[in-house]
Scaffold this motif. Structure first.
Motif, PDB file in Angstrom:
ATOM      1  N   ASP A   1       1.107  -0.739   0.086  1.00 51.35           N
ATOM      2  CA  ASP A   1      -0.459  -0.085  -0.571  1.00 51.35           C
ATOM      3  C   ASP A   1       0.803   1.717   0.134  1.00 51.35           C
ATOM      4  OD1 ASP A   1       1.294   0.239   2.658  1.00 51.35           O
ATOM      5  OD2 ASP A   1      -1.207  -0.399   3.655  1.00 51.35           O
ATOM      6  N   ASP A   2       0.745   2.317   0.027  1.00 52.07           N
ATOM      7  CA  ASP A   2       0.466   3.682   0.155  1.00 52.07           C
ATOM      8  C   ASP A   2       1.716   3.659   1.221  1.00 52.07           C
ATOM      9  OD1 ASP A   2      -0.558   4.633  -2.117  1.00 52.07           O
ATOM     10  OD2 ASP A   2      -2.067   6.046  -1.609  1.00 52.07           O
ATOM     11  N   ARG A   3       1.018   3.343   2.508  1.00 54.86           N
ATOM     12  CA  ARG A   3       2.186   3.703   3.379  1.00 54.86           C
ATOM     13  C   ARG A   3       3.702   2.378   2.994  1.00 54.86           C
ATOM     14  NH1 ARG A   3       0.323   2.280   9.387  1.00 54.86           N
ATOM     15  NH2 ARG A   3       1.479   0.432   9.708  1.00 54.86           N
TER      16      ARG A   3
ATOM     17  N   ARG B   1       4.712   1.412   0.616  1.00 60.62           N
ATOM     18  CA  ARG B   1       5.681   2.355  -0.688  1.00 60.62           C
ATOM     19  C   ARG B   1       6.943   3.625  -0.593  1.00 60.62           C
ATOM     20  NH1 ARG B   1       4.186   0.383  -5.877  1.00 60.62           N
ATOM     21  NH2 ARG B   1       2.092  -0.173  -6.776  1.00 60.62           N
TER      22      ARG B   1
END
Length: 277
Positions: free
Chosen positions: A180-182, A184
């Motif tokens: 997820d974005d975290r 990444r």
């Protein structure tokens, strides 16, 4: 969840379970949630302390664009342990977390009774030529990431560190953590800054030979013999003149084989006591 102000940062940390304190310093982009599958197999025997390394997830650095040295990461752990206990602890350090543990053992041995150093990414433990080669590999991965992003660097990073991306060798029923974005953002920090910290590291092998912390070098049973983190674990065992422990899985055995890995970790204190006796 708790936060702790340390020089230059605020650290997010979590305490779960009951019993003597076990600190887990994560690998790579791992934050306090990285070992979500491992903890249920430990919290009946230990109070497990996990945290977001400075620059990752919920831990905030005062200077976000600055590379934190591994010695500074170890000082963060020093302050964190001082805030939650006055007793020496059992510490599991995985990969980068193992190098942080080695710095802590050299600088603050009174805080760590036993350090399980699983495949430390510590080129300074290797002969000069091998050290230079692997530091160049890490710099090359940074270049690949800058030009091609995470997708371009993933497979090559896995090759260098001996990580199995296929996830064929895992315990049944595990669900992979989503990219997820975290995660990444954490990968971005890990590659851009922590790789530089490894290349510029100041770890003193001679200090490790003198520490009062019991250091247990460990490697994954399926980690390829050619990768440098395995070579670092073997070099650490040679430096300390101690035997190396083999843990289930590979470089990330704590996430791919959490139940078996926890069983091996739980056996460490009794094993160490038997050796002393």
């Amino acid at each position: 969840m708790p936060g702790l102000t340390v020089p230059g940062a605020t650290l997010h940390y979590e305490l779960q379970g009951s019993g003597p304190l076990l600190l887990i310093a994560q690998s790579g982009e791992g934050d306090a949630d990285r070992t979500v599958d491992l903890l249920p197999h430990l919290t009946d025997a230990y109070t497990v302390l996990t945290y977001d390394r400075r620059g990752l997830s919920r831990s905030r650095a005062a200077e976000p664009g600055r590379t934190t040295t591994l010695a500074e990461h170890a000082e963060d752990v020093h302050h964190l342990l001082a805030a939650v206990t006055d007793e020496p602890v059992l510490m599991l350090g995985c990969s980068l977390g193992a190098v942080i543990g080695l710095h802590l053992a050299a600088r603050h041995p009174e805080q760590v009774a036993t350090l399980v150093a699983h495949e430390p990414v510590a080129p300074r433990l290797l002969p000069a030529a091998a050290r230079a080669h692997h530091e160049a590999e890490l710099a090359g991965l940074q270049d690949t990431y800058r030009t091609g992003g995470l997708g371009a660097v993933f497979s090559e990073m896995a090759r260098v560190l001996g990580i199995d991306l296929s996830r064929k060798d895992v315990e049944p029923g595990l669900t992979p953590q989503p990219l997820d974005d975290r995660r990444r953002a954490n990968f971005d920090y890990f590659i851009a800054h922590d790789f530089s910290a490894i290349i510029q590291d100041t770890l003193d092998p001679a200090a490790l030979a003198q520490t009062t912390t019991r250091i247990i070098p460990a490697l994954g049973e399926t980690t390829p013999a050619t990768v440098f983190d395995r070579q670092c674990a073997l070099a650490l065992a040679d430096l300390l003149d101690t035997r190396i422990r083999t843990f289930p899985g590979g470089h990330n055995g704590n996430t791919t084989h959490p139940q078996a890995y926890a069983a091996a970790l739980r056996a460490v204190p009794a094993d160490a006591a038997a050796e002393i006796a």
